[in-house]
Design a protein around this motif. Structure first.
Motif, PDB file in Angstrom:
ATOM      1  N   ARG A 228       0.660  -1.293   0.132  1.00 46.81           N
ATOM      2  CA  ARG A 228      -0.010   0.056  -0.013  1.00 46.81           C
ATOM      3  C   ARG A 228       0.710   1.089  -0.016  1.00 46.81           C
ATOM      4  O   ARG A 228       0.669   2.249  -0.738  1.00 46.81           O
ATOM      5  CB  ARG A 228      -0.994  -0.059   1.212  1.00 46.81           C
ATOM      6  CG  ARG A 228      -2.141   0.923   1.201  1.00 46.81           C
ATOM      7  CD  ARG A 228      -3.269   0.595   2.204  1.00 46.81           C
ATOM      8  NE  ARG A 228      -2.911   1.562   3.204  1.00 46.81           N
ATOM      9  CZ  ARG A 228      -3.484   1.610   4.592  1.00 46.81           C
ATOM     10  NH1 ARG A 228      -4.291   0.554   4.597  1.00 46.81           N
ATOM     11  NH2 ARG A 228      -3.031   2.315   5.333  1.00 46.81           N
TER      12      ARG A 228
ATOM     13  N   ARG B 111       2.101   2.233  -3.495  1.00 49.98           N
ATOM     14  CA  ARG B 111       1.384   2.432  -4.821  1.00 49.98           C
ATOM     15  C   ARG B 111       1.384   3.797  -4.963  1.00 49.98           C
ATOM     16  O   ARG B 111       1.318   4.818  -4.129  1.00 49.98           O
ATOM     17  CB  ARG B 111       0.005   1.928  -4.260  1.00 49.98           C
ATOM     18  CG  ARG B 111      -0.157   0.474  -4.155  1.00 49.98           C
ATOM     19  CD  ARG B 111      -1.526  -0.067  -3.569  1.00 49.98           C
ATOM     20  NE  ARG B 111      -1.443  -1.311  -3.127  1.00 49.98           N
ATOM     21  CZ  ARG B 111      -2.316  -1.772  -2.139  1.00 49.98           C
ATOM     22  NH1 ARG B 111      -3.315  -0.906  -1.601  1.00 49.98           N
ATOM     23  NH2 ARG B 111      -2.166  -2.828  -1.765  1.00 49.98           N
TER      24      ARG B 111
ATOM     25  N   THR C 239      -4.060   7.132  -7.290  1.00 53.87           N
ATOM     26  CA  THR C 239      -5.123   6.702  -8.552  1.00 53.87           C
ATOM     27  C   THR C 239      -5.206   8.073  -9.577  1.00 53.87           C
ATOM     28  O   THR C 239      -5.069   9.158  -8.758  1.00 53.87           O
ATOM     29  CB  THR C 239      -6.420   6.200  -7.889  1.00 53.87           C
ATOM     30  OG1 THR C 239      -7.128   5.762  -9.067  1.00 53.87           O
ATOM     31  CG2 THR C 239      -7.132   7.156  -7.274  1.00 53.87           C
TER      32      THR C 239
ATOM     33  N   GLY D  37     -13.497   1.111   0.717  1.00 54.85           N
ATOM     34  CA  GLY D  37     -11.731   0.948   0.624  1.00 54.85           C
ATOM     35  C   GLY D  37     -11.387  -0.200   1.328  1.00 54.85           C
ATOM     36  O   GLY D  37     -10.327  -0.176   1.633  1.00 54.85           O
TER      37      GLY D  37
ATOM     38  N   VAL E 293      -7.282   0.979   0.151  1.00 48.94           N
ATOM     39  CA  VAL E 293      -7.220   2.065  -0.255  1.00 48.94           C
ATOM     40  C   VAL E 293      -7.159   3.115   0.719  1.00 48.94           C
ATOM     41  O   VAL E 293      -7.850   3.131   1.550  1.00 48.94           O
ATOM     42  CB  VAL E 293      -8.025   2.595  -1.743  1.00 48.94           C
ATOM     43  CG1 VAL E 293      -7.966   1.560  -2.616  1.00 48.94           C
ATOM     44  CG2 VAL E 293      -9.500   2.588  -1.222  1.00 48.94           C
ATOM     45  N   THR E 294      -6.562   4.448   0.501  1.00 43.15           N
ATOM     46  CA  THR E 294      -6.458   5.351   1.271  1.00 43.15           C
ATOM     47  C   THR E 294      -6.765   6.664   0.358  1.00 43.15           C
ATOM     48  O   THR E 294      -6.836   6.879  -0.725  1.00 43.15           O
ATOM     49  CB  THR E 294      -5.278   5.622   1.889  1.00 43.15           C
ATOM     50  OG1 THR E 294      -4.140   5.896   1.080  1.00 43.15           O
ATOM     51  CG2 THR E 294      -4.956   4.635   2.877  1.00 43.15           C
TER      52      THR E 294
END
Length: 178
Positions: A27, A30, A33, A163, A171-172
């Motif tokens: 995480r 990454r 997005t 999430g 996801v954050t």
């Protein structure tokens, strides 16, 4: 539906592990997005009124727009508020003969919608009161209610934060809380 067994199942699992190792980054590694979220998913319905009644009265997602489809005269395009500024949209196409739902490549297997524990309990009670068949906590699944809408679309009401999957934050950012 036939499921892999034995050596075939082992090969499928090995392939998944190889894909996970090759592409899934921790995480913290990454990149952010490129998207802002799903504006709306657009599905096809058989009957506008039964679709509105199911989503608004049974699931509790308010209808927020109903207009004519700009690309197909006579067709309706309508949206439900499914929370967090996300919309679920539908079209009908009068005059088209659409086949019944079937699970196939490129089709929607189901749409998972995050709901609070309170809304989860209310939905289950509404399903029971209306005699709507579902798969849920008393039928083998702890945090999900699976139901088919009047068009055959699979809907999962998932008692989990956005999430997060099975208690793990995937996801954050945005409106997701850790």
């Amino acid at each position: 539906m036939p499921q892999p067994e034995g050596a075939e199942l082992d090969a499928v699992r090995e392939r998944r592990t190889a894909l996970r190792d090759a592409y899934l980054r921790p995480r913290q590694d990454r990149p952010a997005t490129a998207g802002q979220g799903i504006h709306h998913a657009a599905l096809i319905c058989r009957d506008v009124e039964s679709t509105i009644r199911f989503y608004q009265e049974v699931l509790g997602f308010p209808l927020v727009e109903l207009v004519e489809n700009r690309d197909y005269p006579g067709s309706s395009h309508f949206f439900f508020d499914v929370g967090n500024r996300n919309l679920l949209g539908f079209f009908d196409f009068p005059g088209h003969d659409h086949p019944d739902f079937r699970e196939t490549i490129g089709g929607v297997q189901h749409i998972a919608l995050s709901v609070s524990p309170e809304q989860f309990t209310l939905a289950k009670a509404r399903f029971d009161a209306a005699g709507i068949e579902y798969l849920g906590p008393d039928r083998g699944v702890d945090d999900s209610l699976y139901v088919r809408d009047p068009n055959g679309v699979g809907i999962e009401l998932y008692r989990e934060k956005l999430g997060v999957f099975e208690g793990i934050t995937l996801v954050t950012g945005g409106n997701t809380t850790d």
